[in-house]
Design a protein around this motif. Structure first.
Motif, PDB file in Angstrom:
ATOM      1  N   GLY A  60       7.873  21.462 -20.180  1.00 63.25           N
ATOM      2  CA  GLY A  60       8.226  21.971 -18.850  1.00 63.25           C
ATOM      3  C   GLY A  60       7.534  23.287 -18.554  1.00 63.25           C
ATOM      4  N   SER A  61       7.531  24.181 -19.531  1.00 63.30           N
ATOM      5  CA  SER A  61       6.848  25.476 -19.365  1.00 63.30           C
ATOM      6  C   SER A  61       5.353  25.284 -19.176  1.00 63.30           C
ATOM      7  CB  SER A  61       7.096  26.368 -20.581  1.00 63.30           C
ATOM      8  OG  SER A  61       8.448  26.725 -20.661  1.00 63.30           O
ATOM      9  N   LYS A  62       4.761  24.403 -19.960  1.00 64.68           N
ATOM     10  CA  LYS A  62       3.319  24.151 -19.870  1.00 64.68           C
ATOM     11  C   LYS A  62       2.950  23.509 -18.528  1.00 64.68           C
ATOM     12  CE  LYS A  62       1.702  25.749 -23.675  1.00 64.68           C
ATOM     13  NZ  LYS A  62       0.795  26.892 -23.649  1.00 64.68           N
ATOM     14  N   LEU A  63       3.807  22.623 -18.029  1.00 65.54           N
ATOM     15  CA  LEU A  63       3.540  22.020 -16.725  1.00 65.54           C
ATOM     16  C   LEU A  63       3.567  23.078 -15.627  1.00 65.54           C
ATOM     17  CD1 LEU A  63       5.505  18.651 -16.948  1.00 65.54           C
ATOM     18  CD2 LEU A  63       3.034  18.939 -16.857  1.00 65.54           C
ATOM     19  N   ILE A  64       4.551  23.959 -15.675  1.00 67.18           N
ATOM     20  CA  ILE A  64       4.608  25.034 -14.689  1.00 67.18           C
ATOM     21  C   ILE A  64       3.381  25.925 -14.827  1.00 67.18           C
ATOM     22  CG2 ILE A  64       5.819  27.144 -14.013  1.00 67.18           C
ATOM     23  CD1 ILE A  64       8.445  25.615 -14.565  1.00 67.18           C
ATOM     24  N   GLU A  65       3.073  26.293 -16.044  1.00 69.28           N
ATOM     25  CA  GLU A  65       1.917  27.147 -16.296  1.00 69.28           C
ATOM     26  C   GLU A  65       0.628  26.515 -15.762  1.00 69.28           C
ATOM     27  OE1 GLU A  65      -0.331  28.089 -20.364  1.00 69.28           O
ATOM     28  OE2 GLU A  65       1.740  28.816 -20.346  1.00 69.28           O
ATOM     29  N   GLY A  66       0.488  25.221 -15.936  1.00 70.76           N
ATOM     30  CA  GLY A  66      -0.732  24.538 -15.531  1.00 70.76           C
ATOM     31  C   GLY A  66      -0.833  24.220 -14.050  1.00 70.76           C
ATOM     32  N   TYR A  67       0.300  24.022 -13.387  1.00 79.81           N
ATOM     33  CA  TYR A  67       0.263  23.552 -12.008  1.00 79.81           C
ATOM     34  C   TYR A  67       0.800  24.546 -10.985  1.00 79.81           C
ATOM     35  CZ  TYR A  67      -0.859  19.134 -14.230  1.00 79.81           C
ATOM     36  OH  TYR A  67      -1.461  18.164 -14.983  1.00 79.81           O
ATOM     37  N   ASP A  68       1.455  25.607 -11.413  1.00 77.46           N
ATOM     38  CA  ASP A  68       1.970  26.630 -10.503  1.00 77.46           C
ATOM     39  C   ASP A  68       0.817  27.538 -10.085  1.00 77.46           C
ATOM     40  OD1 ASP A  68       3.446  28.562  -9.130  1.00 77.46           O
ATOM     41  OD2 ASP A  68       3.940  29.632 -10.971  1.00 77.46           O
ATOM     42  N   LYS A  69       0.287  27.289  -8.910  1.00 82.75           N
ATOM     43  CA  LYS A  69      -0.894  28.033  -8.451  1.00 82.75           C
ATOM     44  C   LYS A  69      -0.540  29.357  -7.770  1.00 82.75           C
ATOM     45  CE  LYS A  69      -3.501  24.804  -9.985  1.00 82.75           C
ATOM     46  NZ  LYS A  69      -3.955  24.912 -11.342  1.00 82.75           N
ATOM     47  N   ASP A  70       0.677  29.483  -7.217  1.00 85.08           N
ATOM     48  CA  ASP A  70       1.014  30.729  -6.520  1.00 85.08           C
ATOM     49  C   ASP A  70       1.782  31.724  -7.386  1.00 85.08           C
ATOM     50  OD1 ASP A  70       3.568  29.639  -6.565  1.00 85.08           O
ATOM     51  OD2 ASP A  70       3.716  29.371  -4.408  1.00 85.08           O
ATOM     52  N   GLY A  71       2.016  31.366  -8.648  1.00 86.47           N
ATOM     53  CA  GLY A  71       2.608  32.302  -9.598  1.00 86.47           C
ATOM     54  C   GLY A  71       4.094  32.568  -9.462  1.00 86.47           C
ATOM     55  N   ASP A  72       4.829  31.697  -8.763  1.00 85.14           N
ATOM     56  CA  ASP A  72       6.270  31.922  -8.604  1.00 85.14           C
ATOM     57  C   ASP A  72       7.111  31.250  -9.691  1.00 85.14           C
ATOM     58  OD1 ASP A  72       6.066  29.274  -7.837  1.00 85.14           O
ATOM     59  OD2 ASP A  72       7.077  29.539  -5.910  1.00 85.14           O
ATOM     60  N   GLU A  73       6.443  30.682 -10.695  1.00 84.03           N
ATOM     61  CA  GLU A  73       7.090  30.011 -11.828  1.00 84.03           C
ATOM     62  C   GLU A  73       7.906  28.790 -11.418  1.00 84.03           C
ATOM     63  OE1 GLU A  73       8.981  32.656 -14.588  1.00 84.03           O
ATOM     64  OE2 GLU A  73       7.276  34.020 -14.568  1.00 84.03           O
ATOM     65  N   GLN A  74       7.487  28.182 -10.302  1.00 83.35           N
ATOM     66  CA  GLN A  74       8.060  26.937  -9.831  1.00 83.35           C
ATOM     67  C   GLN A  74       6.911  26.075  -9.300  1.00 83.35           C
ATOM     68  OE1 GLN A  74      11.957  27.124  -7.799  1.00 83.35           O
ATOM     69  NE2 GLN A  74      11.489  29.307  -7.596  1.00 83.35           N
ATOM     70  N   VAL A  75       7.187  24.805  -9.082  1.00 83.53           N
ATOM     71  CA  VAL A  75       6.175  23.893  -8.564  1.00 83.53           C
ATOM     72  C   VAL A  75       6.637  23.411  -7.195  1.00 83.53           C
ATOM     73  CG1 VAL A  75       4.977  21.701  -8.951  1.00 83.53           C
ATOM     74  CG2 VAL A  75       5.470  23.205 -10.892  1.00 83.53           C
ATOM     75  N   ASP A  76       5.890  23.801  -6.150  1.00 84.04           N
ATOM     76  CA  ASP A  76       6.241  23.351  -4.800  1.00 84.04           C
ATOM     77  C   ASP A  76       5.615  21.988  -4.529  1.00 84.04           C
ATOM     78  OD1 ASP A  76       3.538  23.759  -3.978  1.00 84.04           O
ATOM     79  OD2 ASP A  76       3.970  25.766  -3.239  1.00 84.04           O
ATOM     80  N   TRP A  77       5.874  21.437  -3.343  1.00 80.26           N
ATOM     81  CA  TRP A  77       5.406  20.093  -3.029  1.00 80.26           C
ATOM     82  C   TRP A  77       3.890  19.993  -3.138  1.00 80.26           C
ATOM     83  CZ3 TRP A  77       5.252  15.318  -3.319  1.00 80.26           C
ATOM     84  CH2 TRP A  77       4.453  14.519  -2.495  1.00 80.26           C
ATOM     85  N   LYS A  78       3.146  20.941  -2.591  1.00 79.41           N
ATOM     86  CA  LYS A  78       1.680  20.897  -2.634  1.00 79.41           C
ATOM     87  C   LYS A  78       1.185  20.920  -4.083  1.00 79.41           C
ATOM     88  CE  LYS A  78      -2.419  23.293  -0.965  1.00 79.41           C
ATOM     89  NZ  LYS A  78      -2.921  24.478  -0.258  1.00 79.41           N
ATOM     90  N   GLU A  79       1.774  21.778  -4.899  1.00 80.88           N
ATOM     91  CA  GLU A  79       1.396  21.867  -6.317  1.00 80.88           C
ATOM     92  C   GLU A  79       1.752  20.574  -7.051  1.00 80.88           C
ATOM     93  OE1 GLU A  79       2.001  26.716  -6.695  1.00 80.88           O
ATOM     94  OE2 GLU A  79       3.702  25.376  -7.049  1.00 80.88           O
ATOM     95  N   PHE A  80       2.911  19.999  -6.707  1.00 78.64           N
ATOM     96  CA  PHE A  80       3.344  18.745  -7.325  1.00 78.64           C
ATOM     97  C   PHE A  80       2.379  17.617  -6.978  1.00 78.64           C
ATOM     98  CE2 PHE A  80       5.938  14.839  -7.410  1.00 78.64           C
ATOM     99  CZ  PHE A  80       6.496  14.934  -8.674  1.00 78.64           C
ATOM    100  N   LYS A  81       2.001  17.539  -5.704  1.00 79.00           N
ATOM    101  CA  LYS A  81       1.074  16.502  -5.253  1.00 79.00           C
ATOM    102  C   LYS A  81      -0.262  16.632  -6.000  1.00 79.00           C
ATOM    103  CE  LYS A  81      -0.143  16.847  -0.983  1.00 79.00           C
ATOM    104  NZ  LYS A  81      -0.269  16.837   0.466  1.00 79.00           N
ATOM    105  N   ASN A  82      -0.749  17.856  -6.151  1.00 79.61           N
ATOM    106  CA  ASN A  82      -1.987  18.088  -6.897  1.00 79.61           C
ATOM    107  C   ASN A  82      -1.814  17.715  -8.369  1.00 79.61           C
ATOM    108  OD1 ASN A  82      -3.368  18.998  -4.624  1.00 79.61           O
ATOM    109  ND2 ASN A  82      -2.837  21.125  -4.995  1.00 79.61           N
ATOM    110  N   ALA A  83      -0.649  18.020  -8.926  1.00 85.61           N
ATOM    111  CA  ALA A  83      -0.373  17.695 -10.329  1.00 85.61           C
ATOM    112  C   ALA A  83      -0.388  16.184 -10.540  1.00 85.61           C
ATOM    113  CB  ALA A  83       0.973  18.279 -10.751  1.00 85.61           C
TER     114      ALA A  83
END
Length: 92
Positions: A60-83
């Motif tokens: 879970g931490s690695k997924l956030i680290e890899g896909y959280d582009k805006d640095g808020d330590e969460q994955v928003d819809w746009k980041e999720f779609k890209n992931a």
């Protein structure tokens, strides 16, 4: 420990077999409705994907680290779609 490819494949299976679209999956796991997936919500997705409990937090931490582009330590819809798109490429 499961390989990255194995983990991504399990996540992809959950997303494609249990939901009509990636957006439906995102909304299902976004338990608090804030339009972002927290680490706990991502861990819930990993549990659904039958990722071993021992490594769920780490993944879970690695997924956030890899896909959280805006640095808020969460994955928003746009980041999720890209992931999801990146995962599909990594599995091929």
């Amino acid at each position: 420990m499961a390989s990255k490819k194995t983990i991504l494949k399990k996540i992809q299976i959950v997303l494609t077999k249990h939901f009509e679209s990636p957006e439906d999956a995102f909304n299902f796991f976004d338990k608090d409705g804030d339009k972002k997936l927290s680490k706990d919500e991502i861990v819930s997705l990993l549990k659904e994907a039958e990722i071993n409990g021992f490594i769920r937090g780490l993944v879970g931490s690695k997924l956030i680290e890899g896909y959280d582009k805006d640095g808020d330590e969460q994955v928003d819809w746009k980041e999720f779609k890209n992931a999801v798109a990146e995962m599909a490429k990594d599995i091929e």
